[in-house]
Write a protein that holds these residues in place. Structure first.
Motif, PDB file in Angstrom:
ATOM      1  N   UNK A  13      16.146   0.397 -20.508  1.00  0.00           N
ATOM      2  CA  UNK A  13      16.325  -1.049 -20.501  1.00  0.00           C
ATOM      3  C   UNK A  13      15.171  -1.765 -21.185  1.00  0.00           C
ATOM      4  N   UNK A  14      13.968  -1.307 -20.923  1.00  0.00           N
ATOM      5  CA  UNK A  14      12.809  -1.979 -21.522  1.00  0.00           C
ATOM      6  C   UNK A  14      12.805  -1.766 -23.036  1.00  0.00           C
ATOM      7  N   UNK A  15      13.141  -0.559 -23.459  1.00  0.00           N
ATOM      8  CA  UNK A  15      13.173  -0.300 -24.897  1.00  0.00           C
ATOM      9  C   UNK A  15      14.254  -1.139 -25.578  1.00  0.00           C
ATOM     10  N   UNK A  16      15.398  -1.255 -24.922  1.00  0.00           N
ATOM     11  CA  UNK A  16      16.462  -2.100 -25.483  1.00  0.00           C
ATOM     12  C   UNK A  16      15.985  -3.535 -25.615  1.00  0.00           C
ATOM     13  N   UNK A  17      15.352  -3.988 -24.545  1.00  0.00           N
ATOM     14  CA  UNK A  17      14.818  -5.343 -24.518  1.00  0.00           C
ATOM     15  C   UNK A  17      13.872  -5.567 -25.703  1.00  0.00           C
ATOM     16  N   UNK A  18      13.156  -4.514 -26.044  1.00  0.00           N
ATOM     17  CA  UNK A  18      12.202  -4.592 -27.142  1.00  0.00           C
ATOM     18  C   UNK A  18      12.884  -4.440 -28.496  1.00  0.00           C
ATOM     19  N   UNK A  19      14.176  -4.165 -28.466  1.00  0.00           N
ATOM     20  CA  UNK A  19      14.911  -4.072 -29.717  1.00  0.00           C
ATOM     21  C   UNK A  19      15.028  -2.675 -30.306  1.00  0.00           C
ATOM     22  N   UNK A  20      14.733  -1.640 -29.519  1.00  0.00           N
ATOM     23  CA  UNK A  20      14.908  -0.283 -30.023  1.00  0.00           C
ATOM     24  C   UNK A  20      16.263   0.244 -29.596  1.00  0.00           C
ATOM     25  N   UNK A  21      16.928   0.969 -30.462  1.00  0.00           N
ATOM     26  CA  UNK A  21      18.098   1.699 -29.987  1.00  0.00           C
ATOM     27  C   UNK A  21      17.715   3.162 -29.958  1.00  0.00           C
ATOM     28  N   UNK A  22      17.981   3.774 -28.853  1.00  0.00           N
ATOM     29  CA  UNK A  22      17.543   5.154 -28.705  1.00  0.00           C
ATOM     30  C   UNK A  22      18.470   5.881 -27.747  1.00  0.00           C
ATOM     31  N   UNK A  23      18.661   7.152 -28.021  1.00  0.00           N
ATOM     32  CA  UNK A  23      19.475   7.977 -27.147  1.00  0.00           C
ATOM     33  C   UNK A  23      18.578   8.749 -26.199  1.00  0.00           C
TER      34      UNK A  23
END
Ligand code: SF4
Ligand code: SF4
Lengths: 363, 330
Positions: free
Chosen positions: A89-99
């Protein structure tokens, strides 16, 4: 796939496994002050420290181009199992897409385990996967044997820092192996190089032995625990850790009815103090302290992330175990401020104390 | 025989059950007074510094009880009240922290393990220890438990009808009602998220709930929601927290976000509470998606009252203004 993983301990083994399966591995940098700062900045304030460092580690891995993060979900009732949710969630919030590929013990959820393996398997044959797993397991075992030797010799080396240097170069050798023969060659070479290190003769009854126990991440990851093993080694103490990767793998990869690993005994030793699994490694922590006491160690360093729930329980019980087994224990709580002069002084004072105790015993 | 129960932690959720149960067996139940500075100080002095306030408070209450002339102290080990879910590690290890810290208390402690299918813990096996330890007959035991369960279910129903756990307990146990009953006409409704042992401990939460009520705010808390609705909410998430009450809060939080009647959410959390750091972060991130104001109130053994009053007033005012605007705009 460009794959990365959280940094913890002897990372080359994870790297090797992923490489053998043909993935492009983005090595996460060793946690540095920058990693910690990033992690602290983007994590919840009261998250446990490992979550924060791993957060920082992920951000750095993503900066370096990673697309997929492989991690273990941890099991048992503690937060580690939830890390990935928060991280994601935090990475998404930061704008990263990651699996994320999250491994849990294969006995708890075989279907998920299987589908994870399949994701990583890619176009490899199953035979290749099994061979790779087996090779990596062999590698872990050999590395652990060498590391235990490192932890012993370091206390007596004539040239300060030599053992650590040799150990680093041994790991580099292992990094290039592709098959069993090469693993064994790297192992033999490693043994020889360790044996060549010049050491002082120290009489048996003057040797100090210290156990390190606690939460797995802060115990295994030297860059955040003030390089505790080196530190103690330099002060002339042999060191043993409560956790080694090979033990962890054996314990988690074997079904309980044939599980005869040392870990099982340790958990038994912890039972009188904490009868049930309360999460994290609390029960192992108290079990290991009892075990070190039984085996005549001189002292124990207990490492816990600041505010770690289960380790707070062990910390509360330690005075009793310490008294019962007559073994001094120093608890250090690790967070972004660790490594301050204050903690160093505490470790030094602790070593002085046990050395004094040892001298009294001799005379 | 006198059995003591510390007025702390899950006392605030299970006291009606425990009180009736022991009394039905002819046992006198003694509880500690409300948390006070003295009790907190006792707890702080006798525990490791990094523990959260509610656990320190519990230890304080426990020590206090030792001085109150009880024969035994009921200190159950909460393990699981939902399949695959556990309690916060500090709960599971609580009896161990205590019995290994104070010499000689272990003999005085009654430490049954609590395992249940749901939050109704009145299962026979959880209370069988009274037969083993004191020779209570199975028949008497089941009878007492049955009565206690009935009362506890009433207590829960009362919450489901909109009363806080504290109001519900006061009503069921026939205490004079010393609270302001929430009416539905109140213009502002706030979802308050917090563990019962923080929210209803007047010292720890500084009576936040009553403060809000006296500002004409009506409140909703997790215990006013059906367990099955909370569980439904949790199913939507790919993975939950593992800790029962934390999960309930998380589920309640998302339900509040989806509930049009609720104007804002306040999360009350103890300094250093691990589980809350995770759920608080998730709720904080999502509060913007739902356009609901979200505020965190962190309590510890030194938090100050004035500050709290100002903060909640500001929060409530903000919500009122926001509502006026939308009403005018409409
Ligand atoms: S064991 Fe400690 S560090 Fe690990 S998840 Fe739990 S609280 Fe965090
Ligand atoms: S859930 Fe939080 S407040 Fe409750 S005991 Fe655990 S750490 Fe403390």
């Amino acid at each position: 796939m460009k794959v990365s993983f959280p940094y913890m301990g002897t990372t080359i083994v994870y790297k090797k496994l992923l490489e053998l399966l043909g993935h492009e591995v983005i090595m996460p940098p060793k946690p540095s002050q920058r990693t910690i700062n990033l992690g602290v900045k983007y994590s919840p304030e009261f998250a446990c420290f490992p979550l924060k460092v791993i957060m920082g580690s992920y951000i750095e891995a993503l900066e370096a181009g990673a697309e997929v993060l492989v991690t273990s979900g941890g099991h048992g009732p503690c937060r580690a199992g939830f890390y990935e949710q928060v991280h994601r969630r935090i990475l998404e919030e930061k704008g990263h897409t990651v699996d994320f590929i999250v491994f849990n013990s294969m006995f708890r959820d075989f279907k998920q385990f299987y589908s994870n393996i399949k994701k990583l398997k890619d176009k490899n044959s199953w035979l290749k996967v099994i061979k790779s797993l087996w090779l990596v397991y062999l590698m872990i075992n050999k590395l652990d044997i060498l590391e235990k030797e490192v932890q012993r010799i370091r206390a007596y080396e004539v040239k300060r820092g030599e053992t650590t240097k040799v150990w680093e170069s041994i790991q580099k050798d292992f990094d290039t192996v592709r098959n069993k023969v090469q693993v064994m060659a790297a192992y033999d070479k490693g043994r020889k190089r360790l044996a060549d290190i010049k050491t002082y003769e120290v009489k048996e009854d003057r040797k100090l032995r210290i156990g390190i126990v606690g939460e797995i991440y802060v115990v295994m990851e030297a860059s955040i625990n003030m390089k505790m093993e080196e530190l103690l080694g330099n002060m002339g103490a042999e060191v043993e850790r409560s956790q080694y990767l090979s033990q962890w793998v054996a314990y988690n990869a074997l079904p309980s009815f044939i599980n005869k690993t040392h870990e099982v005994d340790i958990i038994k030793a912890g039972e009188p103090f904490i009868p049930i699994n309360i999460g994290g490694h609390a029960k192992q922590t108290v079990g290991h302290i009892a075990d070190y006491g039984e085996r005549g160690f001189d002292g124990v360093i207990h490492l816990m992330p600041f505010g770690c729930l289960p380790e707070l329980v062990s910390q509360s019980i330690i005075p009793k175990i310490s008294q019962q087994y007559d073994i001094p224990v120093l608890t250090l709580s690790i967070d972004e401020q660790t490594g301050t002069a204050n903690n160093l002084t505490r470790v030094e004072a602790f070593i002085d104390l046990i050395r004094g105790k040892r001298m009294k015993k001799i005379s | 025989m006198k059995i003591g129960i510390p007025r702390s932690l899950l006392y605030f959720y299970y006291y009606p059950l425990w009180k009736i149960y022991f009394e039905e067996l002819g046992i006198e139940v003694v509880t500690t007074p409300d948390t006070s500075k003295e009790i907190i100080d006792l707890g702080v002095k006798n525990s490791v510094p990094e523990l959260c306030v509610p656990v320190k408070a519990y230890i304080g209450h426990f020590i206090k009880l030792l001085d109150m002339g009880v024969d035994y102290i009921y200190a159950p080990r909460f393990v699981s009240i939902l399949k695959g879910q556990y309690f916060c590690p500090k709960f599971m290890g609580l009896p161990d922290m205590i019995r290994h810290s104070f010499d000689g208390v272990e003999d005085k402690m009654l430490i049954p393990m609590i395992h249940a299918q749901n939050d109704n813990i009145a299962e026979y096996k959880n209370f069988k220890f009274m037969e083993e330890r004191f020779g209570v007959s199975p028949k008497a035991n089941k009878l007492a438990l049955g009565k206690a369960e009935k009362v506890w279910l009433e207590f829960r129903n009362s919450s489901l009808r909109g009363h806080t756990a504290q109001e519900a307990a006061d009503m069921i146990l026939n205490k004079p009602e010393n609270h302001i009953t929430a009416t539905n006409r109140n213009p502002v409704k706030i979802g308050v998220l917090g563990y019962v042992y923080n929210l209803y401990d007047p010292y720890i939460s500084m009576d936040l709930v009553k403060k809000l009520q006296s500002m004409d705010v009506s409140i909703k808390t997790f215990e006013m929601m059906e367990e099955k609705d909370l569980n439904k909410q949790l199913k939507k998430m790919s993975k939950n927290l593992f800790w029962t009450f934390s999960d309930k809060l998380l589920a309640a939080g998302y339900s509040f976000y989806e509930d049009e009647e609720i104007d804002g959410v306040i999360h009350v959390t103890a300094f250093g509470c691990g589980p809350d750091s995770m759920l608080g972060k998730l709720l904080e991130i999502d509060s913007t998606n739902y356009a609901k104001p979200f505020m965190t109130i962190r309590v510890d053994e030194h938090s100050g009252e004035n500050h709290l009053q100002t903060r909640i007033e500001a929060f409530v005012d903000m919500i009122k203004r926001k509502k006026m605007k939308t009403r005018r705009g409409a």
